[in-house]
Scaffold this motif. Structure first.
Motif, mmCIF file in Angstrom:
data_model
loop_
_atom_site.group_PDB
_atom_site.id
_atom_site.type_symbol
_atom_site.label_atom_id
_atom_site.label_comp_id
_atom_site.label_asym_id
_atom_site.label_seq_id
_atom_site.Cartn_x
_atom_site.Cartn_y
_atom_site.Cartn_z
ATOM 1 N N LEU A 885 13.475 3.238 -8.390
ATOM 2 C CA LEU A 885 12.714 4.204 -9.250
ATOM 3 C C LEU A 885 12.408 5.189 -8.264
ATOM 4 C CD1 LEU A 885 10.555 2.215 -11.509
ATOM 5 C CD2 LEU A 885 12.738 3.235 -12.078
ATOM 6 N N ARG A 886 12.672 5.180 -6.901
ATOM 7 C CA ARG A 886 12.294 6.093 -5.927
ATOM 8 C C ARG A 886 10.914 6.478 -6.092
ATOM 9 N NH1 ARG A 886 15.073 10.967 -5.476
ATOM 10 N NH2 ARG A 886 15.355 11.009 -7.547
ATOM 11 N N MET A 887 10.176 5.439 -6.387
ATOM 12 C CA MET A 887 8.719 5.663 -6.263
ATOM 13 C C MET A 887 7.947 4.506 -5.256
ATOM 14 S SD MET A 887 8.227 4.988 -10.415
ATOM 15 C CE MET A 887 6.541 4.970 -10.456
ATOM 16 N N ASP A 888 8.705 4.814 -4.113
ATOM 17 C CA ASP A 888 8.004 4.149 -2.806
ATOM 18 C C ASP A 888 6.761 4.465 -2.669
ATOM 19 O OD1 ASP A 888 10.888 5.116 -2.558
ATOM 20 O OD2 ASP A 888 11.082 3.402 -1.251
ATOM 21 N N TRP A 889 6.228 5.703 -2.985
ATOM 22 C CA TRP A 889 4.892 6.367 -2.621
ATOM 23 C C TRP A 889 3.879 5.358 -3.259
ATOM 24 C CZ3 TRP A 889 2.716 7.202 -7.064
ATOM 25 C CH2 TRP A 889 3.588 7.666 -8.335
ATOM 26 N N ILE A 890 4.300 4.620 -4.327
ATOM 27 C CA ILE A 890 2.975 3.915 -4.916
ATOM 28 C C ILE A 890 2.955 2.387 -4.435
ATOM 29 C CG2 ILE A 890 4.597 2.737 -6.933
ATOM 30 C CD1 ILE A 890 2.209 3.854 -8.626
ATOM 31 N N VAL A 891 3.972 2.056 -3.418
ATOM 32 C CA VAL A 891 3.772 0.713 -2.906
ATOM 33 C C VAL A 891 2.893 0.888 -1.459
ATOM 34 C CG1 VAL A 891 5.195 -1.327 -1.985
ATOM 35 C CG2 VAL A 891 6.225 0.148 -3.864
ATOM 36 N N SER A 892 1.963 0.180 -1.621
ATOM 37 C CA SER A 892 0.919 0.260 -0.211
ATOM 38 C C SER A 892 1.499 -0.619 0.605
ATOM 39 C CB SER A 892 -0.398 -0.218 -0.758
ATOM 40 O OG SER A 892 -1.056 -0.345 0.512
ATOM 41 N N LYS A 893 1.669 0.248 1.862
ATOM 42 C CA LYS A 893 2.158 -0.641 3.102
ATOM 43 C C LYS A 893 1.006 -1.451 3.786
ATOM 44 C CE LYS A 893 6.556 1.083 2.952
ATOM 45 N NZ LYS A 893 6.364 1.385 1.618
ATOM 46 N N ALA A 894 -0.188 -0.596 3.529
ATOM 47 C CA ALA A 894 -1.539 -1.101 4.294
ATOM 48 C C ALA A 894 -1.945 -2.257 3.932
ATOM 49 C CB ALA A 894 -2.432 0.230 4.411
ATOM 50 N N LYS A 895 -2.280 -2.432 2.528
ATOM 51 C CA LYS A 895 -3.052 -3.482 1.886
ATOM 52 C C LYS A 895 -2.165 -4.660 2.149
ATOM 53 C CE LYS A 895 -1.693 -3.229 -2.897
ATOM 54 N NZ LYS A 895 -1.940 -3.432 -4.285
ATOM 55 N N GLY A 896 -3.086 -5.641 1.804
ATOM 56 C CA GLY A 896 -2.276 -7.258 1.914
ATOM 57 C C GLY A 896 -1.387 -7.416 1.100
ATOM 58 N N ASP A 897 -1.329 -8.805 0.660
ATOM 59 C CA ASP A 897 -0.105 -9.181 -0.095
ATOM 60 C C ASP A 897 -0.714 -8.830 -1.620
ATOM 61 O OD1 ASP A 897 1.957 -10.681 -0.900
ATOM 62 O OD2 ASP A 897 0.917 -12.643 -0.926
ATOM 63 N N PHE A 898 0.532 -8.592 -2.125
ATOM 64 C CA PHE A 898 0.484 -8.403 -3.837
ATOM 65 C C PHE A 898 1.686 -8.983 -4.495
ATOM 66 C CE2 PHE A 898 2.422 -4.492 -2.036
ATOM 67 C CZ PHE A 898 3.542 -4.416 -2.622
#
Lengths: 1010, 121, 212
Positions: A885-898
């Motif tokens: 969806l080109r919504m990479d901005w909403i995927v947190s790299k910093a937080k743990g597992d989801f």
């Protein structure tokens, strides 16, 4: 009007004091209350009622109940109420009943289709397969003719006006069958105090007790019918018993779930049917224990020309004689292989017929029978066979020859005249329900038939269903079965003492079964029917075996044997025996075809019950529904919801309404009923941790009073839902989901809390409909909110985007969110749903000075597309990741597992050639793309198919705000194609050239890019 | 329709329940350390045996609790229900001799509709 | 809230009025504006506190308890419904929240969410049998019993509030989502048609009736 020449002077369950008039095949007849169509027609000496399916040969009444294979007629000429394939042996007559012969043209007695009979050699087994295995053209050429010729009867031509019902019942003991065994079983269980349901297929209790000579048989010093009445009265007096007549147990399913089909008023004239009762009912019974007292059916004999009207099962002839007071023939020839048929012969003779002879395949006949025959003056032909019959539309005679030691026939041919040929090949337990229950059958060599063997469910068979054929034995076994069933259901019971039986006749003994009775004719000239309804002969089955169909299930389908509306009730056993004979295998090894539910045809209407028309399916409506309805709303279903799609003004087109509504939401103010969005109250000290694990973005820092958009994935990394979640307190959140996803999301979240992260302290409760929601969009929306609400300053400068607060309207508490799905300034007002209708009125009133418009889901879809917002389920289809969806901005790299995180780095999900969401602008701004249309790389569709496809259009609108058409699409490597020229296929035209763009069309307009 | 005994609400009709797939499949806590194949095994691959199977159900129309069930998929016989987190109890059932074989009774399939002469009646 | 406010409300079945079958066989009516709370919590940890606040004790599985006007219904192993008279629920929710602070729990107001339909009379059981697979025999479903199940295509919670021996026959209360209330109402009326209950056309105005 004829005078019922075959009606006996007395006897039977019919009321001779009243006359019932009916029509059959365009002729008038009379009968009496208690008659079936079959008994009334036979009373009028009418044997021929139909024509065969394939060869259109005359067909008569063969049985006396549901086992009859072929006496099918169309009931009623009213297009809405007409009922095809009704068995004349089951349809009771009423005044004005109209029955039509089926499968005949122009008439029953003269039928053009009968020429098929002359060409029978061209309609062999597997005709359809053989004809249509070839090129497609064959089917094309034949289809219209086949369609016309195939099938029996006509479907109704108008909607069914009758009511039907289904009802769920639980009981301790269900007894299927109201004959002697069933009655004793029901009585025993009922007296012990069990909740009992007794289902009897026909109109009266009694079973075979109604088919014996009442002058000869006594039960406890009572005539059989009197005894049956006394038991019926006793059962009727107990409130733990439900007795259902005209009710067939049609299906035995898992864990003693049994379907009953009750024909409540089919026996009554339409005007006499109680208006408050359904026409038919399906009883869905869950029984602790089941007694199968389903009786037995008589087996036909397979001999040359065994299909003429007037050829009837011997037991059926007795049923017509005693139950219905009709003598079906004056000169009766009996063809038998067992003792019970001799009893039938004696019975018919004492009842007024003249028995022209008894032909028995057996050479050695019991001395007692021989002397009784002699007393009656009946000529006998032991060790002989009928080798042919005569008569055009009714049997007029038969030819008899002696059986030879080698299995053929020999000696002179004796011709015997008759107008009824009563046949009996022995009795077969009705094992269909038992086999449906997944119990195992046993092949009984003495019986030459299957009977119940090992049980799987909580049931037992009793009486002739269990191959107990003597009356005394049936009564005792029924009582024992009733006691066993009640006791196993937890109600201790003792078998009731059965009445003393006097004058009972002998059971069948050991029948001599010959799969195909010899006729002395060349093999290709033998026409011996196995299945009278499907017109399957011995030749067809033998051909199937010769061609390699050595599984009985395959042979059945290849020949259609047993595939008619009677499901081969009387035919199957003969088919099994013949196939076993042809394969030279024991019958148990050949086995049976599968006894599937339903055991007899049940109307679709009864299955659907009351859940039709107005009650077909719930349509969920919001508290504001009335307002929508009275303000021109056009509705659309969204999940189970009915949502306003647009509000059309008089004379306004749908498209114009959508434009008007969407412009109001951009330029002034418009209101959407957003009550349907899923809402979940989430509470507990670990709520934040939980949100971090179920959404792709971070939730640790969302402060009370703030809200955030979240994307929810499945473990496969694919987008499953989205929505805004608001923080109410540190441990308290209000989550929203899509309208259609509400239930699925809650179950998904509960799954993780209950089964995976059981250490998290989080509770969730749905609050979807606690809140009615008005969503206000447009530059003036804040003014309307300001006017409406106390305790809030909605000035966009002060009340920040993605925040929320409580307020009141006239003292009623509300929660106001500043969130937007349109890209315009927008507010959502949530109020307790009881106030929803009132809130909507208030919104409309407060918005009036600003020209507020209600807007529907169509405008909502358009508005969000202008902003480039996705709709889960429209842009996504379960194969789309956030990156797609080109919504990479909403995927947190910093937080743990989801949930779904690991899947986002799978080799497949990181491919660079995945489809990605882009905008598409047609070069001609007036052209609209079709949603679902394919995106391709070339200006013309290449000749070679399939056309390589880059993706597809997911959304397409005519946007008045952008001033042109806009579209979104999933396109291969879409993100890398900005500005590229592609084409979109269309039906019946050249592909449409488009430019690949970003999806935020509003921003593009601001930037002057569009 | 089966009857299912919800560990919390008692015996109810199957129409109140939804199946929720194989039981005892723990979500790996260390997903990031797993290979694609190992992760795919968790996400996509489930057993589907003919015979005894531990699966999860949820009482959708009732208490909305998930629970485990042991079911013989060859015969639909339900042998046990037990709570999430509990170990499957020991049960005995009529199981197919081989993965492609038939349970000796209860499936209604062709091979076991009719008893062989040597079978005890 | 004041009486002026309550006049602004519209209950889910406000467009319906009580309907009856013949000879008091059955009666169908809405019970509008009951207070309804969903309480989540481990019974072992909350039982004492809840009884202290609500009066009624926490019921065992599939049962309801009552104290005065307040009833508690078991709807799951850690889920209960508290049903109160109109407007009494807010204060109760407040008190519960305070009393249970420090214990993991959730109290949610669902008063507007669910409609309450009362079905009373000797034919009530027969009507329900046409809608649900629950065993509705009087020996099987008794006063004080609670069950979540499907009624037609709607999920609902059924509670027998008065016994079969009481005058007017048994009384059953059904809690159903307000959006489905009208569907269930119409389906119940259809089930009572046999005993003279008038048929009801659905509010949605949408029908699947075949018309040509």
């Amino acid at each position: 009007m004829t005078a019922q020449p075959n009606r006996r002077a007395s006897g039977g369950l019919i009321d001779r004091s009243k006359v019932v008039r009916f029509r059959f095949d365009g002729r008038d007849f009379s009968g009496h209350p208690g008659d079936t169509l079959a008994s009334a027609l036979l009373a009028n000496d009418e044997h021929m009622v139909a024509r065969g399916f394939k060869y259109h040969r005359p067909r008569g009444i063969f049985g006396a109940g549901s086992e009859d294979p072929t006496a099918l007629v169309q009931i009623g000429s009213d297009a809405a109420r007409t009922d095809p394939n009704t068995r004349v042996t089951e349809q009771e007559i009423y005044d004005g009943l109209e029955a039509l012969a089926q499968n005949v043209w122009p008439s029953l007695k003269f039928d053009v289709g009968a020429v098929n009979d002359l060409f029978s050699a061209f309609l062999p087994a597997g005709f359809y397969y053989k004809t249509f295995m070839g090129p497609l053209g064959n089917w094309m050429a034949f289809e219209p003719f086949i369609r016309k010729a195939a099938g029996l009867g006509k479907a109704p031509g108008a909607p069914d006006p009758d009511r039907y019902e289904s009802i769920n019942r639980h009981c301790d003991v269900l007894v299927a069958g109201g004959g002697p065994a069933g009655l004793m079983a029901a009585l025993t269980a009922a007296k012990a105090g069990a909740r009992v349901i007794l289902a009897e297929e026909t109109a009266a209790l009694g079973g075979r007790l109604l088919s014996v000579d009442p002058d000869k048989v006594n039960l406890g010093d009572m005539a059989p019918t009197a005894w049956v009445e006394s038991i019926a009265a006793e059962l009727a007096g107990m409130d733990n018993v439900t007795v259902l007549t005209r009710t067939a147990a049609f299906g035995y399913y898992a864990q003693n779930f049994v379907g009953l089909w009750e024909r409540v008023s089919d026996h009554l004239a339409p005007n006499d049917q109680p208006a408050n009762l359904p026409r038919q009912r399906v009883w869905r019974v869950r029984a602790r224990e089941v007694v199968l007292a389903t009786g037995a059916v008589e087996r036909p004999l397979v001999f040359h020309e065994n299909d003429r009207p007037g050829i009837m099962l011997a037991g059926a002839a007795r049923t017509f004689t005693h139950r219905y007071g009709v003598l079906p023939g004056k000169r009766v020839l009996v063809f038998a292989n067992n003792d019970s048929a001799w009893e039938a012969a004696f019975d018919l003779q004492s009842s007024g017929a003249r028995v022209a002879g008894i032909v028995d395949l057996r050479r050695d006949i019991d001395g007692g029978l021989l002397s009784t025959a002699a007393e009656h003056g009946i000529s006998i032909h032991p060790g002989a066979a009928i080798v042919g019959t005569s008569g055009a539309q009714r049997v007029s005679g038969a030819t008899v020859r002696r059986m030879s030691d080698s299995g053929g026939v020999e000696g002179p041919v004796t011709a015997i005249e008759c107008d009824l040929l009563a046949v009996s090949g022995g009795w077969m337990p009705n094992i269909a329900l038992f086999s449906q229950s997944r119990g195992k059958l046993v092949y009984d060599e003495d019986l030459s038939a299957f009977r119940p063997g090992q049980s799987w469910q909580k049931e037992r068979s009793a009486g002739s269903a269990a191959a107990t054929f003597d009356l005394d034995g049936c009564l005792k076994e029924g009582a024992r079965a009733g006691a066993d069933a009640a006791s196993k259901a937890g109600i201790p019971a003792k078998a009731e003492r059965p009445p003393k039986v006097e004058g009972a006749e002998r059971p069948q003994g050991t029948p001599r079964v010959i799969p195909e009775i010899p006729s002395g004719r060349p093999r290709h000239k033998v026409r011996a029917w196995i299945d009278l309804q499907d017109d399957v002969t011995t030749k067809d089955l033998k051909l199937a075996v010769n061609e390699g169909y050595d599984s009985i299930e395959h042979a059945k389908r290849y020949t259609t044997s047993g595939m008619g509306t009677d499901q081969g009730k009387v035919a199957n056993m003969n088919a099994f025996a013949l196939v076993a004979d042809a394969l030279k295998k024991p019958i148990w090894q050949v086995g049976t075809t599968t006894y599937r539910q339903p055991w007899k045809p049940v109307t679709f209407a009864a299955m659907a019950g009351q859940h039709v028309g107005d009650h077909f399916h719930p349509r969920r409506v919001t508290p504001m529904h009335d307002w929508h309805k009275s303000n021109g709303a056009v509705f659309e279903p969204v999940g189970d919801w009915l949502r306003a799609r647009a509000y059309q003004r008089p004379g306004e087109s749908f498209e114009a309404a959508v434009r008007r509504e969407s412009l109001a939401a951009r330029e002034s103010v418009a209101a959407l009923d957003a009550s349907t969005l899923g809402k979940i109250d989430i509470r507990g000290k670990d709520a934040r941790t939980f949100l971090n694990r179920v959404y792709t973005n971070a939730w640790s820092k969302l402060a009370p009073g703030k809200a955030r958009y979240g994307l929810m994935l499945g473990e496969d990394g694919m987008v499953m839902d989205d929505g805004v979640t608001a923080c109410l307190a540190d441990d308290h959140f209000h989550m929203t989901t899509t309208t259609g996803g509400a239930a699925r999301v809650l179950t998904h979240l509960e799954d993780y809390i209950q089964t995976e992260w059981t250490d998290l302290e989080v509770y969730m409760t749905t609050v979807t409909e606690e809140w009615a929601v008005a969503s206000l969009s447009g530059p003036d929306s804040w003014r309307v909110v300001a006017e409406l609400c106390d305790g809030i300053d909605p000035d966009p400068e002060k009340f920040e985007f993605m925040s929320h607060t409580t307020a009141t309207i006239d003292g009623v508490p509300v929660r106001v969110f500043r969130i937007s799905f349109t890209g315009a300034l927008a507010y959502e007002i949530n109020i307790a749903a009881d106030y929803g209708a009132w809130l909507w009125d208030k919104v409309m009133e407060a918005g009036q000075p600003y020209g507020i418009q209600p807007y529907g889901t169509e405008a909502m879809h358009l508005l969000r597309a202008e902003k480039g917002f996705v709709i889960v389920g429209q842009e996504t289809d379960g194969t789309v990741t956030p990156a797609d969806l080109r919504m990479d901005w909403i995927v947190s790299k910093a937080k743990g597992d989801f949930i779904g995180k690991r899947s986002l780095s799978r080799s497949d999900t990181v491919r660079t050639d995945r489809k990605q969401l882009v905008g598409l602008l047609t070069e001609d701004p007036t052209l609209m793309l079709e949603e679902g249309a394919h995106v391709i790389a070339t200006a013309t569709e290449p000749a070679e198919k399939p056309v390589p496809m880059l993706g597809h259009v997911t959304s397409s609108y005519d946007s008045p705000t952008i001033g042109r058409s806009i579209a979104m699409a999933m396109v291969e490597s879409g993100g890398a194609r900005m500005g590229e020229r592609l084409w979109v296929s269309r039906k019946g035209g050249t592909p449409i050239p488009v430019k690949v763009t970003e999806t935020d069309f509003l921003k593009m307009r601001e930037d002057g890019d569009v | 329709m089966f009857l299912i005994t919800c560990p919390y609400c008692g015996t109810r009709d199957q129409s109140e329940f939804s199946n929720a797939g194989e039981a005892h499949v723990a979500r790996p806590a260390n997903g990031e350390e797993l290979t694609d194949e190992q992760w795919a095994d968790f996400v996509f691959l489930r057993n589907n045996p003919k015979g005894l199977f531990a699966e999860r159900w949820v009482h959708t129309a009732g208490c909305r609790r998930f629970f485990n069930m042991l079911r013989n998929t060859a015969t639909d016989e339900i042998l046990a229900v037990y709570e999430i987190g509990a170990k499957p109890p020991k049960v005995t059932t009529v199981e197919p001799a081989t993965p492609s074989g038939e349970a000796p009774i209860g499936s209604g399939n062709d091979a076991v509709k009719v008893m062989r002469p040597e079978e005890p009646k | 809230m004041t009486d002026t406010h309550t006049a602004l409300r519209r209950s889910p079945l406000a467009h319906r009025s009580t309907i009856k079958a013949m000879e008091h066989a059955a009666r169908l009516s809405e019970v509008p504006f009951l207070g309804k709370l969903i309480l989540r919590g481990d019974p072992a940890k909350i039982a004492k506190t809840v009884t202290g606040v609500a009066g009624a004790s926490l019921p065992t599985a599939c049962r309801a308890t009552r104290k005065g006007d307040t009833a508690i219904l078991w709807t799951g192993p850690d889920e209960f419904w508290i049903v109160t008279p109109d407007n009494a629920h807010a204060a109760l929710a407040d008190k519960l929240g305070k009393a249970l602070s420090g214990i993991h729990h959730q109290v949610t107001d669902v008063s507007s969410y669910y409609a309450a339909i009362d079905l009373a009379g000797p034919k009530a059981r027969g009507m329900l049998m046409k809608l649900t697979t629950l065993d509705m025999d009087r020996s099987a479903f008794t006063e004080g019993e609670v069950a979540g199940s499907n009624f037609g295509a709607a999920q609902a919670t059924l509670w027998q509030t008065a016994s079969d021996e009481e005058k007017g026959g048994p009384v059953f209360r059904l809690f159903v989502r307000r959006s489905m209330a009208d569907y269930l109402w119409c389906l119940l009326a259809e089930a009572g048609f046999e005993w003279g209950m008038p048929r009801q056309a659905p509010l949605s105005g949408e029908t699947w009736r075949l018309e040509r």
